[in-house]
Structure formats: C-alpha cells, structure tokens
Design a protein around this motif. Structure first.
Motif, PDB file in Angstrom:
ATOM      1  N   GLU A   1       0.830  -1.201   0.000  1.00  0.00           N
ATOM      2  CA  GLU A   1       0.000   0.000   0.000  1.00  0.00           C
ATOM      3  C   GLU A   1       0.868   1.256   0.000  1.00  0.00           C
ATOM      4  O   GLU A   1       0.590   2.215  -0.729  1.00  0.00           O
ATOM      5  CB  GLU A   1      -0.917   0.003   1.220  1.00  0.00           C
ATOM      6  CG  GLU A   1      -1.833   1.194   1.284  1.00  0.00           C
ATOM      7  CD  GLU A   1      -2.677   1.205   2.537  1.00  0.00           C
ATOM      8  OE1 GLU A   1      -3.452   2.159   2.696  1.00  0.00           O
ATOM      9  OE2 GLU A   1      -2.553   0.291   3.356  1.00  0.00           O
ATOM     10  N   ILE A   2       1.925   1.251   0.767  1.00  0.00           N
ATOM     11  CA  ILE A   2       2.840   2.392   0.793  1.00  0.00           C
ATOM     12  C   ILE A   2       3.491   2.581  -0.570  1.00  0.00           C
ATOM     13  O   ILE A   2       3.647   3.720  -1.041  1.00  0.00           O
ATOM     14  CB  ILE A   2       3.902   2.208   1.901  1.00  0.00           C
ATOM     15  CG1 ILE A   2       3.236   2.362   3.270  1.00  0.00           C
ATOM     16  CG2 ILE A   2       5.043   3.198   1.744  1.00  0.00           C
ATOM     17  CD1 ILE A   2       4.137   1.988   4.424  1.00  0.00           C
ATOM     18  N   ALA A   3       3.862   1.476  -1.221  1.00  0.00           N
ATOM     19  CA  ALA A   3       4.467   1.578  -2.554  1.00  0.00           C
ATOM     20  C   ALA A   3       3.492   2.194  -3.549  1.00  0.00           C
ATOM     21  O   ALA A   3       3.876   3.028  -4.371  1.00  0.00           O
ATOM     22  CB  ALA A   3       4.915   0.201  -3.033  1.00  0.00           C
ATOM     23  N   VAL A   4       2.219   1.796  -3.459  1.00  0.00           N
ATOM     24  CA  VAL A   4       1.204   2.359  -4.359  1.00  0.00           C
ATOM     25  C   VAL A   4       1.036   3.851  -4.082  1.00  0.00           C
ATOM     26  O   VAL A   4       0.964   4.666  -5.009  1.00  0.00           O
ATOM     27  CB  VAL A   4      -0.137   1.616  -4.198  1.00  0.00           C
ATOM     28  CG1 VAL A   4      -1.254   2.333  -4.917  1.00  0.00           C
ATOM     29  CG2 VAL A   4      -0.014   0.196  -4.704  1.00  0.00           C
ATOM     30  N   LEU A   5       0.963   4.217  -2.821  1.00  0.00           N
ATOM     31  CA  LEU A   5       0.767   5.626  -2.478  1.00  0.00           C
ATOM     32  C   LEU A   5       1.960   6.482  -2.879  1.00  0.00           C
ATOM     33  O   LEU A   5       1.788   7.624  -3.305  1.00  0.00           O
ATOM     34  CB  LEU A   5       0.476   5.759  -0.985  1.00  0.00           C
ATOM     35  CG  LEU A   5      -0.854   5.140  -0.534  1.00  0.00           C
ATOM     36  CD1 LEU A   5      -0.977   5.198   0.978  1.00  0.00           C
ATOM     37  CD2 LEU A   5      -2.020   5.825  -1.191  1.00  0.00           C
ATOM     38  N   ARG A   6       3.159   5.954  -2.742  1.00  0.00           N
ATOM     39  CA  ARG A   6       4.339   6.713  -3.176  1.00  0.00           C
ATOM     40  C   ARG A   6       4.350   6.885  -4.688  1.00  0.00           C
ATOM     41  O   ARG A   6       4.824   7.895  -5.195  1.00  0.00           O
ATOM     42  CB  ARG A   6       5.611   6.008  -2.730  1.00  0.00           C
ATOM     43  CG  ARG A   6       5.877   6.178  -1.269  1.00  0.00           C
ATOM     44  CD  ARG A   6       7.186   5.562  -0.876  1.00  0.00           C
ATOM     45  NE  ARG A   6       7.386   5.727   0.558  1.00  0.00           N
ATOM     46  CZ  ARG A   6       8.200   5.000   1.272  1.00  0.00           C
ATOM     47  NH1 ARG A   6       8.902   4.045   0.704  1.00  0.00           N
ATOM     48  NH2 ARG A   6       8.323   5.212   2.567  1.00  0.00           N
ATOM     49  N   ARG A   7       3.845   5.902  -5.392  1.00  0.00           N
ATOM     50  CA  ARG A   7       3.798   5.971  -6.847  1.00  0.00           C
ATOM     51  C   ARG A   7       2.808   7.046  -7.306  1.00  0.00           C
ATOM     52  O   ARG A   7       2.948   7.631  -8.356  1.00  0.00           O
ATOM     53  CB  ARG A   7       3.404   4.594  -7.384  1.00  0.00           C
ATOM     54  CG  ARG A   7       3.514   4.452  -8.863  1.00  0.00           C
ATOM     55  CD  ARG A   7       3.317   3.016  -9.321  1.00  0.00           C
ATOM     56  NE  ARG A   7       1.997   2.510  -8.958  1.00  0.00           N
ATOM     57  CZ  ARG A   7       1.766   1.308  -8.442  1.00  0.00           C
ATOM     58  NH1 ARG A   7       2.768   0.493  -8.222  1.00  0.00           N
ATOM     59  NH2 ARG A   7       0.552   0.917  -8.146  1.00  0.00           N
ATOM     60  N   GLN A   8       1.811   7.325  -6.483  1.00  0.00           N
ATOM     61  CA  GLN A   8       0.759   8.270  -6.859  1.00  0.00           C
ATOM     62  C   GLN A   8       0.632   9.359  -5.795  1.00  0.00           C
ATOM     63  O   GLN A   8      -0.370   9.440  -5.102  1.00  0.00           O
ATOM     64  CB  GLN A   8      -0.577   7.538  -6.979  1.00  0.00           C
ATOM     65  CG  GLN A   8      -0.573   6.405  -7.923  1.00  0.00           C
ATOM     66  CD  GLN A   8      -1.842   5.585  -7.788  1.00  0.00           C
ATOM     67  OE1 GLN A   8      -2.661   5.836  -6.934  1.00  0.00           O
ATOM     68  NE2 GLN A   8      -1.990   4.611  -8.635  1.00  0.00           N
ATOM     69  N   LEU A   9       1.615  10.178  -5.676  1.00  0.00           N
ATOM     70  CA  LEU A   9       1.588  11.201  -4.640  1.00  0.00           C
ATOM     71  C   LEU A   9       0.517  12.257  -4.887  1.00  0.00           C
ATOM     72  O   LEU A   9       0.031  12.870  -3.955  1.00  0.00           O
ATOM     73  CB  LEU A   9       2.954  11.865  -4.527  1.00  0.00           C
ATOM     74  CG  LEU A   9       4.031  10.992  -3.896  1.00  0.00           C
ATOM     75  CD1 LEU A   9       5.371  11.724  -3.924  1.00  0.00           C
ATOM     76  CD2 LEU A   9       3.672  10.624  -2.482  1.00  0.00           C
ATOM     77  N   THR A  10       0.143  12.471  -6.117  1.00  0.00           N
ATOM     78  CA  THR A  10      -0.873  13.476  -6.406  1.00  0.00           C
ATOM     79  C   THR A  10      -2.144  12.794  -6.895  1.00  0.00           C
ATOM     80  O   THR A  10      -2.099  11.794  -7.596  1.00  0.00           O
ATOM     81  CB  THR A  10      -0.387  14.449  -7.500  1.00  0.00           C
ATOM     82  OG1 THR A  10      -0.094  13.695  -8.676  1.00  0.00           O
ATOM     83  CG2 THR A  10       0.843  15.195  -7.049  1.00  0.00           C
TER      84      THR A  10
END
Length: 106
Positions: free
Chosen positions: A37-46
C-alpha cells in the motif's frame, strides 16, 4: 498490460515463500499488504489513489493469509471490495469467451 501484470505478480510471488516459512504468517502478510500500500501511495503522490490490476490481485491473494476480523485494520479498502476483486479474478479464470466463436456453429 498482461505482460506487466505477470511480471509484477511473479516478482511479488518470489517474496511469498520467505514469508510463509516464518512463524506468524498472518502478521507477515499484513506487513506485506501495508508495504505494498505504501508503494502504491508513493507511486501516486498526487490525486486519488488508483489501484492497478496487479495491486488488486496482490491484495486478493494476501487476503487468504489474513483472518477476516483483521481486514478492516489492514486493507486500504473495504472487505467487500477485496472479496469483489477476488470474485472477478476467479470469474475471469473460468470465462471461456476466448474459446467461443462468433455466430452460429457449423
């Protein structure tokens, strides 16, 4: 898209045997879910979070390792959403539309 999905799934599955050999499989699976989940969120910061098919597949696979009573605390989506993703993956596996021809059979 299918090739990238297979690549990502294969890459993630290589880490699963290490987790399964340890004690506390559910705890380790929860950690994998949170790391992904953290990897996904870092990939989509905006913008809003959009899970790709590989992400959905990963969450659906890990849901089998985590007791359902912990799903609300672990997964970034509702438990019904994870179950719906799993149902779609299973339905796609047993969908024989590619084998069916179009029109009337000879």
């Amino acid at each position: 898209m299918i090739v990238s999905l297979l690549y990502k799934v294969t890459r993630k599955l290589l880490t699963v045997p290490l987790v399964l050999l340890r004690r506390g499989t559910a705890k380790d699976a929860e950690l994998l879910v949170l790391r992904h989940e953290i990897a996904v969120l870092r990939r989509q910061l905006t913008g809003p979070v959009r899970f790709e098919p590989a992400d959905r597949f990963w969450f659906a696979v890990l849901s089998a390792l985590i007791p359902r009573r912990h799903w609300l605390k672990v997964f970034p989506v509702a438990p019904g959403t994870v179950l719906a993703w799993h149902r779609r993956f299973i339905a796609a596996k047993w969908d024989y539309t590619a084998r069916r021809g179009t029109g009337r059979p000879p």
